[in-house]
Design a protein around this motif. Structure first.
Motif, PDB file in Angstrom:
ATOM      1  N   ARG A  47      -3.927  -2.711   6.317  1.00  0.00           N
ATOM      2  CA  ARG A  47      -5.016  -1.753   6.096  1.00  0.00           C
ATOM      3  C   ARG A  47      -5.141  -0.776   7.285  1.00  0.00           C
ATOM      4  NH1 ARG A  47      -7.597   1.512   2.903  1.00  0.00           N
ATOM      5  NH2 ARG A  47      -9.822   1.710   3.307  1.00  0.00           N
ATOM      6  N   GLU A 104      -2.414   1.670   7.035  1.00  0.00           N
ATOM      7  CA  GLU A 104      -2.695   2.584   5.914  1.00  0.00           C
ATOM      8  C   GLU A 104      -3.749   3.635   6.304  1.00  0.00           C
ATOM      9  OE1 GLU A 104      -4.851   0.847   2.661  1.00  0.00           O
ATOM     10  OE2 GLU A 104      -4.138   2.354   1.233  1.00  0.00           O
ATOM     11  N   LYS A 123       6.587   9.320   0.087  1.00  0.00           N
ATOM     12  CA  LYS A 123       5.634   8.208   0.134  1.00  0.00           C
ATOM     13  C   LYS A 123       5.827   7.401   1.417  1.00  0.00           C
ATOM     14  CE  LYS A 123       5.446   7.442  -4.879  1.00  0.00           C
ATOM     15  NZ  LYS A 123       4.214   8.209  -5.080  1.00  0.00           N
ATOM     16  N   SER A 165      -3.011   7.542   6.608  1.00  0.00           N
ATOM     17  CA  SER A 165      -3.725   8.445   5.691  1.00  0.00           C
ATOM     18  C   SER A 165      -4.390   9.581   6.466  1.00  0.00           C
ATOM     19  CB  SER A 165      -4.809   7.696   4.906  1.00  0.00           C
ATOM     20  OG  SER A 165      -4.238   6.644   4.202  1.00  0.00           O
ATOM     21  N   TYR A 166      -4.939   9.236   7.629  1.00  0.00           N
ATOM     22  CA  TYR A 166      -5.573  10.265   8.458  1.00  0.00           C
ATOM     23  C   TYR A 166      -4.526  11.266   8.943  1.00  0.00           C
ATOM     24  CZ  TYR A 166      -8.192  12.431  12.271  1.00  0.00           C
ATOM     25  OH  TYR A 166      -8.785  13.345  13.109  1.00  0.00           O
ATOM     26  N   VAL A 187       0.902   5.472   0.579  1.00  0.00           N
ATOM     27  CA  VAL A 187       0.234   6.717   0.992  1.00  0.00           C
ATOM     28  C   VAL A 187       1.151   7.877   0.597  1.00  0.00           C
ATOM     29  CG1 VAL A 187      -0.681   8.050   2.934  1.00  0.00           C
ATOM     30  CG2 VAL A 187      -0.881   5.551   2.944  1.00  0.00           C
ATOM     31  N   ASP A 188       0.644   8.785  -0.225  1.00  0.00           N
ATOM     32  CA  ASP A 188       1.433   9.953  -0.635  1.00  0.00           C
ATOM     33  C   ASP A 188       1.242  11.078   0.366  1.00  0.00           C
ATOM     34  OD1 ASP A 188       2.688   9.421  -3.300  1.00  0.00           O
ATOM     35  OD2 ASP A 188       0.617   8.836  -3.744  1.00  0.00           O
ATOM     36  N   VAL A 189       2.343  11.608   0.854  1.00  0.00           N
ATOM     37  CA  VAL A 189       2.257  12.730   1.806  1.00  0.00           C
ATOM     38  C   VAL A 189       2.769  13.984   1.099  1.00  0.00           C
ATOM     39  CG1 VAL A 189       2.917  13.577   4.097  1.00  0.00           C
ATOM     40  CG2 VAL A 189       2.753  11.118   3.687  1.00  0.00           C
ATOM     41  N   ARG A 235      -1.707  11.860   7.568  1.00  0.00           N
ATOM     42  CA  ARG A 235      -1.274  12.607   6.386  1.00  0.00           C
ATOM     43  C   ARG A 235      -2.200  13.803   6.130  1.00  0.00           C
ATOM     44  NH1 ARG A 235      -2.455  10.605   1.201  1.00  0.00           N
ATOM     45  NH2 ARG A 235      -4.481  10.194   2.136  1.00  0.00           N
ATOM     46  N   ASP A 236      -3.512  13.539   6.165  1.00  0.00           N
ATOM     47  CA  ASP A 236      -4.478  14.619   5.895  1.00  0.00           C
ATOM     48  C   ASP A 236      -4.309  15.756   6.912  1.00  0.00           C
ATOM     49  OD1 ASP A 236      -5.399  13.100   3.845  1.00  0.00           O
ATOM     50  OD2 ASP A 236      -7.198  12.397   4.889  1.00  0.00           O
ATOM     51  N   LYS A 290       0.854  -1.195   0.000  1.00  0.00           N
ATOM     52  CA  LYS A 290       0.000   0.000   0.000  1.00  0.00           C
ATOM     53  C   LYS A 290       0.892   1.247   0.000  1.00  0.00           C
ATOM     54  CE  LYS A 290      -3.580  -2.471   2.513  1.00  0.00           C
ATOM     55  NZ  LYS A 290      -4.327  -2.840   1.303  1.00  0.00           N
TER      56      LYS A 290
END
Ligand SMILES: NC(=O)c1ccc[n+]([C@@H]2O[C@H](COP(=O)([O-])OP(=O)(O)OC[C@H]3O[C@@H](n4cnc5c(N)ncnc54)[C@H](O)[C@@H]3O)[C@@H](O)[C@H]2O)c1
Length: 346
Positions: free
Chosen positions: A210, A213, A13, A217-218, A4-6, A220-221, A2
């Protein structure tokens, strides 16, 4: 695997997979043109994973050296930091070389600060090997060391060039360290609700990739919106006001994660009492803690915890930014007068 782009100031990544440690050389090669890499790791992680990482990096042409620190928070200090800087300078490391942080949050924070400050900044790669580091500390660019006066008092925001999280490394983590990560994982489940909450309720081990990930992702946002913690990033402090008090009062015998777990429960209880968090959501949280055998009874008086919060904030003002929970995925930062904290938590 997986990805995740930051997209912070310097984009990178986060790669999450099972058994990807052996491929770390080719993954790093894609982003780092460095000649030499210094692997900073600790004396527990090194015998477990140092060899496979070094071999993989050497295979793609990097010259690799190690700096091995003693495991534990006490290594996140000025003297170890200075020793690594001297090692780099004596070895004539340049800005064309790089650092690899292989280990938990201690190694990540220390190696990250070395990378941020040596020659005013050289590239670094994070290879987190604890649950806490994979879901949280390896992403976001906060690096730091401790002073005698307190934790994380010296540091810098410095983003890694790449994060490689191999969830298989978690299989060797002792139970205490899983519990430590769980406190933060449940924090993400509370902040986000939805899929991560369901997966954590079912047993996070069965969907590790997962879960990592989703948490990353959270984060990251959040960090993309607020790289330097002046606004929404404060949400990540859910449970931390009480947790810091418990950690200090216990002289750090409580793990951070366990203290955060207690801290979140204290907020949930207060909001439930005010009628802002439903009985169903409150009971659901208790069931989740019971599922993992996590204690949430605070062991210290609310009064003594609030005293610690007051001392911590004495240089600032009389208000604190408390993160409150009114449902899963429904948390917010609320200013509260320190004088009101005790009444709120009681
Ligand atoms: N930068 C951030 O955003 C951020 C966020 C949260 C926490 N932190 C920092 O992270 C640190 C805590 O990190 P941590 O909880 O990962 O602790 P840690 O780095 O001390 O690791 C815990 C223990 O687990 C061992 N270990 C690591 N990986 C292992 C593996 N795969 N198998 C067996 N043993 C292993 C380590 O040797 C150590 O003894 C604190 O210093 C905290 O301040 C930083």
């Amino acid at each position: 695997m997986k990805v995740v782009d930051v997209n912070t100031g310097r984009p990178y990544k986060v790669l999450i997979g099972s058994g990807i440690l052996g491929e770390v050389g080719s993954l790093v090669k894609e982003v780092l043109s460095a000649k030499r890499l210094l692997i900073i790791t600790d004396d527990i992680v090194n015998p477990l994973y140092g060899g496979i990482v070094a071999e993989s990096l050497a295979k793609v042409g990097y010259e690799v050296e190690f700096f091995v620190i003693e495991n534990g928070e006490q290594s996140k200090c000025l003297s170890v930091y200075g020793a690594i800087l001297n090692y780099l300078a004596d070895g004539n490391y340049t800005r064309k070389d790089g650092i690899v942080a292989l280990g938990g949050g201690v190694v990540g924070d220390l190696a990250g600060f070395v990378a941020a400050s040596y020659l005013r900044g050289i590239p670094f790669v994070q290879i987190p090997t604890t649950l806490l580091a994979q879901i949280d500390s390896s992403v976001g660019g906060k690096t730091a060391i401790d002073l005698e006066a307190g934790k994380n008092l010296v540091g810098a925001f410095w983003q890694p060039s790449l994060v490689v999280a191999d969830v298989n490394t978690l299989s060797t983590l002792p139970h205490k360290e899983i519990e430590n990560g769980l406190g933060e994982l449940i924090k993400y489940a509370c902040l986000m609700g939805g899929e991560i909450l369901t997966l954590v309720e079912r047993g996070f081990e069965s969907s590790l990739e997962r879960v990592v990930e989703l948490a990353v992702s959270y984060k990251r946002d959040i960090v993309t919106e607020d790289e330097r913690e002046s606004g929404v990033r404060r949400l990540l402090n859910l449970g931390h006001t009480v947790a810091h008090g418990i950690e200090k009062l216990s002289h750090y015998t409580y793990t951070h994660g366990k203290a955060v777990a207690c801290g979140i429960m204290a907020i949930a209880k207060a909001e439930n009492k005010l009628g802002n968090l439903s009985d169903a959501d409150y009971d659901r949280l208790k069931a989740l803690y019971d599922f993992y055998g996590l204690e949430y009874a605070i062991g210290y008086s609310i009064e003594s915890i609030c005293e610690v919060a007051k001392v911590d904030k004495k240089a600032e003002n009389t208000d604190i930014n408390l993160v409150i929970m009114q449902g899963y995925g429904d948390c917010k930062v609320q200013k509260m007068a320190l004088a009101d904290l005790e009444g709120y938590l009681l």
